[in-house]
Enzyme design. Sequence first.
Site, PDB file in Angstrom:
ATOM      1  N   HIS A  62       0.829  -1.206   0.000  1.00 12.32           N
ATOM      2  CA  HIS A  62       0.000   0.000   0.000  1.00 12.32           C
ATOM      3  C   HIS A  62       0.859   1.250   0.000  1.00 12.32           C
ATOM      4  CE1 HIS A  62      -3.126  -2.922   1.061  1.00 12.32           C
ATOM      5  NE2 HIS A  62      -3.810  -2.144   0.252  1.00 12.32           N
TER       6      HIS A  62
ATOM      7  N   GLU B 172     -11.279 -10.416  -4.502  1.00 15.13           N
ATOM      8  CA  GLU B 172      -9.839 -10.397  -4.268  1.00 15.13           C
ATOM      9  C   GLU B 172      -9.370 -11.612  -3.481  1.00 15.13           C
ATOM     10  OE1 GLU B 172      -8.905  -6.660  -2.378  1.00 15.13           O
ATOM     11  OE2 GLU B 172     -10.633  -6.731  -1.059  1.00 15.13           O
TER      12      GLU B 172
ATOM     13  N   ASN C  58      -4.436  -6.799  -6.677  1.00 17.45           N
ATOM     14  CA  ASN C  58      -3.303  -6.739  -5.737  1.00 17.45           C
ATOM     15  C   ASN C  58      -3.419  -7.875  -4.725  1.00 17.45           C
ATOM     16  OD1 ASN C  58      -2.869  -4.380  -7.069  1.00 17.45           O
ATOM     17  ND2 ASN C  58      -3.659  -3.065  -5.454  1.00 17.45           N
ATOM     18  N   ASP C  59      -4.635  -8.008  -4.182  1.00 16.20           N
ATOM     19  CA  ASP C  59      -4.839  -9.074  -3.202  1.00 16.20           C
ATOM     20  C   ASP C  59      -5.116 -10.406  -3.874  1.00 16.20           C
ATOM     21  OD1 ASP C  59      -4.441  -8.056  -0.582  1.00 16.20           O
ATOM     22  OD2 ASP C  59      -6.152  -6.745  -0.921  1.00 16.20           O
TER      23      ASP C  59
ATOM     24  N   CYS D 164      -9.666  -2.937 -10.252  1.00 10.77           N
ATOM     25  CA  CYS D 164      -9.120  -1.746  -9.602  1.00 10.77           C
ATOM     26  C   CYS D 164      -7.767  -1.988  -8.951  1.00 10.77           C
ATOM     27  CB  CYS D 164     -10.116  -1.186  -8.587  1.00 10.77           C
ATOM     28  SG  CYS D 164     -10.519  -2.341  -7.275  1.00 10.77           S
TER      29      CYS D 164
HETATM   30  C1  PEP Z   1      -6.610  -4.772  -4.524  1.00 15.69           C
HETATM   31  O1  PEP Z   1      -6.439  -5.611  -3.636  1.00 15.69           O
HETATM   32  O2  PEP Z   1      -6.337  -4.978  -5.722  1.00 15.69           O
HETATM   33  C2  PEP Z   1      -7.154  -3.448  -4.204  1.00 15.69           C
HETATM   34  C3  PEP Z   1      -7.463  -2.591  -5.140  1.00 15.69           C
HETATM   35  O3  PEP Z   1      -7.294  -3.125  -2.892  1.00 15.69           O
HETATM   36  P1  PEP Z   1      -6.078  -2.712  -1.947  1.00 15.69           P
HETATM   37  O4  PEP Z   1      -4.863  -2.503  -2.801  1.00 15.69           O
HETATM   38  O5  PEP Z   1      -6.474  -1.486  -1.233  1.00 15.69           O
HETATM   39  O6  PEP Z   1      -5.951  -3.896  -1.044  1.00 15.69           O
HETATM   40 MG    MG Z   2      -7.371  -5.362  -1.742  1.00 15.55          MG
END
Ligand code: PEP
Ligand code: MG
Length: 577
Positions: free
Chosen positions: A195, A437, A460-461, A508
């Site tokens: 993050h 995710e 991302n997750d 996203c």
């Molecule tokens: C993700 O996990 O892709 C996401 C957009 O959420 P974050 O990066 O805040 O965990």
């Molecule tokens: Mg996430």
Amino acid sequence: MLSLFGSGIGRGIAIGQAYVLKNSDIEIPHSSLEQAEVTTEVKRFRSAILTTENTYKALLENLPKDAPKESAAFINAHMLMLRDPMIMDTSIKIIRTEMVNAEYALQTQADTLIKVFEQMQDAYLRAKKADVQHVTNRVLRNLLKIVSHSLDEFNDENLDGKIIVGKDLSPAETIFIKDRKVASFVTDLGSQISHTAIIARSLKMPAVVGLHGSTRYIKDNDVLIVDGMRGIIIINPSDKILREYKARQSKIRARQRELNTLTKKASKTVDGVRIQLLGNIENAKDAKALNKVNAAGVGLYRTEYLFMNREQAPNEAEQFREYKRIAISVAKPVVIRTLDIGGDKQLDFNYPNKQSSESPLGLRAVRMCLNHIEIFKPQLRAILRASAFGKVSIMIPMVSNFDEIDQVLTIIKQTKMELKAEGISFDSRIKVGGMIEVPAAAIMADLFAQKLDFLSIGTNDLIQYTLAIDRVDDAVNHLYDPIHPAVLQLIKQVIRAGKKADIPVSLCGEMAGNISYTRLLLGLGLKNFSMDATYLLDVKDRILKADTSKLRYLVGKIVSSDNPSEARDYLVKLNQL
Ligand code: PEP
Ligand code: MG
């Protein structure tokens, strides 16, 4: 001149002086005084109080215009506490009667006060103990002449144009630099997908993480070049290298000007497929940046940053003000994600089971919210109230089973009924979506799609959990592979599920803003991309040049490939089409 290599973030280049973080703990000395030394010691104590007071005054005077209202109140409260007889007079009394040094006297009195606050029934008063320690620490640092290079409320230095150098930065520290004009940061640890890295991108700030040695080799005020694209930093560069990098900086600016000309263009492929480009935001400032690149709205508003660097959760009224402000300033659809705390995103204040949330597999995101209705409910009320002022929807992070969805939908229904009974307006047809995710959610996307109004793939997750790679651990960072066939098959499955249920699917995660994957995602059928404003025009440029009818063959090859290097070759070919 020395160069270090790590993982680069952002495509820019920063040049500036180093500001090396030193998070020193305070050790309290304890010494006995002679009678003749007591008066001087009291004077030393009074002088430290005065210096601390002056620092607070300077902080108040230099508070940025757009700083939250609470900041001034917070500083004023600390200033009052500093002069409170319970701190000042009693510490002086301890110096005189026990004949001990000022630091010891002050900490003794602070410990007594902290114990009193700890026993209070009222949560607000209990939280006051942190204020006592903050005020005490400031005075102690002045008494001990400790220079703290830390990214917290002790930092009142001018960081404009500086390059922060540290072992690691937490997302809370990174959000702290978001309000300063810092040029860049470099860290020994960290990965490109943490993050912290995501915030750096949103700051349009090049950075390099995972350098292993930056704190050893870099000294305060060294001149640094940070090359986010190549993941290199150069310490005290020669004039020739400095000139070369300045020339590259100009080229990057020229490219940005070129991209700016695409702002008003409709976002569609050569073969006429319309693609929605949305933005990811962390606060109201980011929302303004989105308007500049003409994003179609906000695809992901990470509300957890409103809860960071503070001693209590923002209440319903503060959240409502913030969400409403964003809904009005964007004036397009805004997807507000409910609190996603846990893993690498931590809060300062305590709540039951906080420990569990430190694991990415623990009580994170919706799990934490369902366990802490006292935190979740005010947020839902605030979002619902803001929905009367714009096209707002609710997005639930990290859903992994149907019970969670049912529980959240029931709580939203109840909250709506309460608001209605109170005569408060909201959008009764507000859409509720879920983030996909967790692999379980991706595999069951067909069924999730029947319960939710939209889905958003959090790669991302999804990558972290599918490949069992901690996204902040740089030791396994090399295994973090967005084009792993398992990941791509899950993404494909979710897009299909959305199509079948006739609900929108967006993506996203950071993949959406990475131009290396734009064609791949288009080929998988993705129509809604959500990313940081910084990348939007670059991605649009790719979309304008892509023909989806020509992507299928190579995308199919990548998704079904059993050989990672072959898959990468296909990706290169795809991007050269
Ligand atoms: C993700 O996990 O892709 C996401 C957009 O959420 P974050 O990066 O805040 O965990
Ligand atoms: Mg996430």
